[in-house]
Design a protein around this motif. Structure first.
Motif, short mmCIF file in Angstrom:
data_model
loop_
_atom_site.label_atom_id
_atom_site.label_comp_id
_atom_site.label_asym_id
_atom_site.label_seq_id
_atom_site.Cartn_x
_atom_site.Cartn_y
_atom_site.Cartn_z
N GLY A 109 0.83 -1.20 0.00
CA GLY A 109 0.00 0.00 0.00
C GLY A 109 0.86 1.25 0.00
N GLY A 110 0.20 2.40 -0.09
CA GLY A 110 0.91 3.68 -0.10
C GLY A 110 1.49 4.01 -1.46
N TRP A 111 2.09 5.18 -1.54
CA TRP A 111 2.74 5.60 -2.79
C TRP A 111 4.08 4.88 -2.92
N PRO A 112 4.40 4.34 -4.10
CA PRO A 112 5.67 3.62 -4.25
C PRO A 112 6.87 4.46 -3.84
N ALA A 113 7.72 3.87 -3.00
CA ALA A 113 8.89 4.58 -2.49
C ALA A 113 10.07 4.50 -3.45
N GLN A 114 10.04 3.52 -4.34
CA GLN A 114 11.17 3.30 -5.24
C GLN A 114 10.80 3.68 -6.67
N GLY A 115 11.74 4.30 -7.36
CA GLY A 115 11.55 4.61 -8.76
C GLY A 115 10.88 5.96 -9.00
N TYR A 116 10.56 6.23 -10.26
CA TYR A 116 9.96 7.48 -10.68
C TYR A 116 8.55 7.25 -11.23
N GLU A 117 7.70 8.25 -11.02
CA GLU A 117 6.38 8.25 -11.64
C GLU A 117 6.38 9.16 -12.85
N ILE A 118 5.88 8.66 -13.97
CA ILE A 118 5.67 9.48 -15.15
C ILE A 118 4.17 9.80 -15.18
N GLN A 119 3.86 11.06 -15.08
CA GLN A 119 2.49 11.51 -14.84
C GLN A 119 1.54 11.23 -16.01
N VAL A 120 0.28 10.96 -15.65
CA VAL A 120 -0.83 10.83 -16.59
C VAL A 120 -1.93 11.74 -16.06
N ASN A 121 -2.13 12.88 -16.71
CA ASN A 121 -3.09 13.87 -16.20
C ASN A 121 -3.25 15.01 -17.20
N GLN A 122 -4.46 15.13 -17.75
CA GLN A 122 -4.74 16.25 -18.65
C GLN A 122 -5.49 17.39 -17.94
N SER A 123 -6.42 17.04 -17.04
CA SER A 123 -7.31 18.07 -16.49
C SER A 123 -7.56 17.96 -14.99
#
Length: 210
Positions: A103-117
């Motif tokens: 659970g929770g936000w992943p602590a390892q690695g990078y997030e590549i965002q998906v968000n238009q609005s």
């Protein structure tokens, strides 16, 4: 006869292993379009479902990690892409070099965002919180291609085959970001919040030479 059967099984296993080790540059599918086989989610597993050939992300915060056979779900240099469709006001993400968490936000690695609005100002293609994009390049409720290439210290993000973000990781990082770095790991999809609905299909990866 027994020797022949044994050799046949050994050959089959060897061929199967070769297929999943994959030669550099060969595209491999991570999603069969019907099930979540090869993927793993901890808390809030109902956030992810499969409908009409796509992974539908809709529900409480959760993350779906690839744990299948391709590359033994451990990637260093690679190109990962998917067809993506966001519903209005939705937020999601594609994680790289990450690892399974319950659970929770992943602590390892990078997030590549998906968000238009969504109200978050960091838009699609951002290397989240590290090198962000404010401009939007596609519209909600339309399929588009999000393509992420990791090569050495560099991450390149393309939207519909257009490069919109190139991030080069510095050689030295602060202690607070030590896990948020390029190394090796799996990939994951994010379920952001109950009001966000995002679809993914044609999820593909190809391993690049070290």
């Amino acid at each position: 006869m027994k020797t022949t059967i044994t050799l046949s099984i050994a050959c089959l296993l060897a061929c199967s292993g070769f297929m999943y080790s994959q030669a550099p540059g060969e595209w491999m599918s991570l999603f069969d379009g019907k099930t979540l086989n090869g993927w793993k989610v901890g808390k809030n597993a109902d956030t992810f479902s499969v409908q009409d050939g796509a992974i539908v992300v809709a529900g409480p915060t959760a993350h779906l990690f690839y744990e299948g056979p391709v590359g033994n779900h451990s990637f260093k240099n690679f190109e990962w892409k998917a067809q993506v469709k966001t519903m209005p006001g939705s937020n999601s993400g594609m994680f790289i070099h990450t690892a399974f968490q319950e659970g929770g936000w992943p602590a390892q690695g990078y997030e590549i965002q998906v968000n238009q609005s969504h109200t978050d100002w960091r838009k699609t293609g951002s290397v989240y919180g590290v090198q962000d994009v404010k401009e939007t390049f596609v519209k909600d409720d339309e399929w588009y291609t999000e393509d992420i290439t990791v090569q050495g210290k560099q991450v390149t993000v393309k939207i519909n085959d257009k490069v919109i973000n190139t991030y080069t990781e510095p050689d030295s990082l602060t202690n607070s970001t030590i896990k948020r770095r390029l190394s090796r790991g799996t990939v994951a999809l994010q379920g952001h919040d109950p009001k966000s609905k995002v679809l993914y299909k044609d999820i593909m990866i190809r391993i690049l030479p070290d």
